[in-house]
Design an enzyme around this catalytic site. Sequence first.
Site, mmCIF file in Angstrom:
data_model
loop_
_atom_site.group_PDB
_atom_site.id
_atom_site.type_symbol
_atom_site.label_atom_id
_atom_site.label_comp_id
_atom_site.label_asym_id
_atom_site.label_seq_id
_atom_site.Cartn_x
_atom_site.Cartn_y
_atom_site.Cartn_z
ATOM 1 N N GLU A 1 0.901 3.660 1.927
ATOM 2 C CA GLU A 1 1.371 4.271 3.260
ATOM 3 C C GLU A 1 2.442 3.317 3.415
ATOM 4 O O GLU A 1 3.669 3.844 4.185
ATOM 5 C CB GLU A 1 0.294 3.931 4.249
ATOM 6 C CG GLU A 1 -0.883 4.867 3.995
ATOM 7 C CD GLU A 1 -2.137 3.886 3.342
ATOM 8 O OE1 GLU A 1 -1.784 3.201 2.345
ATOM 9 O OE2 GLU A 1 -3.208 3.992 3.732
ATOM 10 N N HIS B 1 0.756 -1.171 -0.027
ATOM 11 C CA HIS B 1 0.005 0.209 -0.110
ATOM 12 C C HIS B 1 0.706 1.462 0.038
ATOM 13 O O HIS B 1 1.996 1.027 0.379
ATOM 14 C CB HIS B 1 -1.033 0.235 1.319
ATOM 15 C CG HIS B 1 -1.947 -0.939 1.156
ATOM 16 N ND1 HIS B 1 -2.896 -1.099 2.155
ATOM 17 C CD2 HIS B 1 -2.266 -2.066 0.502
ATOM 18 C CE1 HIS B 1 -3.692 -2.023 2.055
ATOM 19 N NE2 HIS B 1 -3.158 -2.768 1.003
#
Length: 158
Positions: free
Chosen positions: A55, A53
């Site tokens: 993040e 992801h």
Amino acid sequence: MDLDEKFMRLALDEAFRASERGEVPIGAVVVAGGRIIGRGHNLVETLTDPTAHAEMQAITAATAELGGKYLTDCTLYVTLEPCPMCAAAMGWAQLGRLVYGADDEKRGFSTFFESRRPAEGGERAEKKLLHPKTEVTRGVLAEECAAPIKKFFQNRRN
């Protein structure tokens, strides 16, 4: 333009990079002392890795830049509310501040515990995953952040 909007626009640039690769258009940047120390965008399909992801990419880059695992003096800007996995990673990194754009009503960390939280006196969901000292700001450029994601999924349905 305030600083939150400035850095969220840079996270949106990362989301555009994800979109160019056919990924869900989510982007993130990590800022320390007014300087970007990590950036990332979704690479789940590219790397065939469900943990890739935006993040997670940004956190990895930031900790490498700092030479340590803690992000206590950092702010992570991300275009979509983090999932529980990413929020937990932020908790382990002791992230100082999280700023996100669009809410994720289906898979966002703040709604993940809604049905599991006691009705009275229950602890807020973000406090279960994030570090207790992490400050959260939501809704920065929310509509601009939601638009590319909505378009991505509309195109997939057609």
